[in-house]
Design an enzyme around this catalytic site. Structure first.
Site, PDB file in Angstrom:
ATOM      1  N   HIS A   4     -24.634 -24.307 -81.979  1.00 30.61           N
ATOM      2  CA  HIS A   4     -23.728 -23.174 -82.153  1.00 30.61           C
ATOM      3  C   HIS A   4     -22.385 -23.700 -82.658  1.00 30.61           C
ATOM      4  O   HIS A   4     -21.410 -23.812 -81.926  1.00 30.61           O
ATOM      5  CB  HIS A   4     -23.556 -22.437 -80.824  1.00 30.61           C
ATOM      6  CG  HIS A   4     -22.620 -21.267 -80.878  1.00 30.61           C
ATOM      7  ND1 HIS A   4     -22.806 -20.213 -81.739  1.00 30.61           N
ATOM      8  CD2 HIS A   4     -21.493 -20.988 -80.176  1.00 30.61           C
ATOM      9  CE1 HIS A   4     -21.831 -19.328 -81.557  1.00 30.61           C
ATOM     10  NE2 HIS A   4     -21.017 -19.775 -80.618  1.00 30.61           N
ATOM     11  N   VAL A   6     -14.085 -11.371 -74.230  1.00 29.95           N
ATOM     12  CA  VAL A   6     -15.552 -11.447 -74.297  1.00 29.95           C
ATOM     13  C   VAL A   6     -16.178 -10.924 -73.012  1.00 29.95           C
ATOM     14  O   VAL A   6     -17.098 -10.095 -73.043  1.00 29.95           O
ATOM     15  CB  VAL A   6     -16.022 -12.884 -74.579  1.00 29.95           C
ATOM     16  CG1 VAL A   6     -17.549 -12.972 -74.493  1.00 29.95           C
ATOM     17  CG2 VAL A   6     -15.561 -13.344 -75.950  1.00 29.95           C
TER      18      VAL A   6
END
Length: 311
Positions: A175, A11
């Site tokens: 989330h 990421v």
């Protein structure tokens, strides 16, 4: 303009690559605990300059935070994924220690930076960072809603068989697979409600697919996704550094907005040079309000595992 990204894994490195390629910042610093890892990723990205046509300076550092000094935006992606047999409390305990230490080191060298949190569980790590650093709430932003909304629009695009960039939609709430809330009622295709094109059953499937979007990719890849998360961070950083004032769902600290307080959770925000310029309080219907309250309860329960760290 300078950006620091802590965590040079999939990421973090993808985020750095996107920011460099899109010329969002003039300088990027990658930091990682693995000896030489961030330096290697940075050098690899730098060697694409002449073929991709950008001049962003990218450098790496093995735990030397002095190189991150005077960053305008700092991104925290560090932490470990949940492993088989590991409890949620154990994951939070490990990642909270990492994120808190990293955030404090970054603040020491970049006292004016806006913090973007990616580490999971993201809403809880955003809350931890806010409580630990004592900064104004506009400078602490959790990225999750940016990614979730991107996935939502992708699934709408597939269902409609229309270009994704002609579609508007957002996801609010926590989330997580059971806490996010895709706002199908407000989604549109070039200004026309998507409900004009898709049935209630089709919209429900889009919503369900969005909610397990991350888990779907993990099952397919055998690990967490990185292209979309990295691009979502770059999108958010772009709005901050270039003061674009885009409306982006982000996890931010609430003080009464949406009927919630003392929690970081995803809501629509105007994102500009000061970080969160404004929290946009959109009108939810009764079903959406109930889902948001349930999502907040779940996030707040997870935050309870931080008690030993926050004191």
């Amino acid at each position: 303009m300078k950006v620091t990204i802590v965590g040079a894994g999939n990421v973090g490195a993808t985020c750095a690559d996107a920011i460099a390629y899109r010329r969002i910042a003039s300088e990027i610093v990658l930091v990682d605990i693995r000896e030489g890892f961030a330096e290697g990723k940075a050098l690899d990205i730098m060697q694409t300059q002449t073929t991709l046509g950008f001049n962003t300076k990218v450098s790496g550092s093995t735990n030397d935070y002095s190189k991150t000094a005077e960053s305008d935006v700092v991104v925290i992606t560090s932490g470990i994924p949940r492993k088989p047999g590991m409890t949620r409390e154990e994951l939070i305990g490990i990642n909270a220690g990492i994120v808190k230490s990293v955030a404090e080191s970054l603040l020491q060298h970049s006292p004016k930076a806006v913090f973007v949190i990616v580490s999971n569980p993201m809403d809880t790590m955003t809350y931890l960072t806010f409580k630990s650093l004592g900064l104004p709430k506009n400078r602490i932003i959790g990225m999750g809603g940016t990614l979730d909304s991107s996935r939502f629009k992708t699934y709408l695009s597939l269902a409609l068989d229309k270009p994704a960039n002609d579609i508007q939609g957002m996801v609010i709430g926590g989330h997580g697979d059971t806490t996010m809330i895709p706002l199908t009622r407000l989604a549109s295709y070039n200004g026309v409600p998507v409900s004009e094109f898709l049935s209630a059953a089709e919209l429900e499937k889009v919503s369900a697919d969005t909610m397990v979007g991350g888990a779907t990719l993990t099952a397919l890849l055998g690990t967490s996704a990185w292209y979309a998360p990295g691009a979502s961070v770059a999108f958010l950083v772009d709005s901050i550094l270039n003061d674009q004032k885009k409306l982006i769902p982000c996890s931010v600290y609430l003080e009464g907005e949406y009927g919630q307080s003392d929690i970081c959770i995803g809501v629509p925000c105007i994102i500009g040079k000061n970080g969160v310029e404004k929290i946009v309080d959109i009108t939810l219907n009764e079903d959406e309000k109930a889902k948001f309250a349930k999502s907040a309860d779940a996030v707040r329960a997870m935050n309870g595992d931080l008690k030993s760290i926050l004191g």
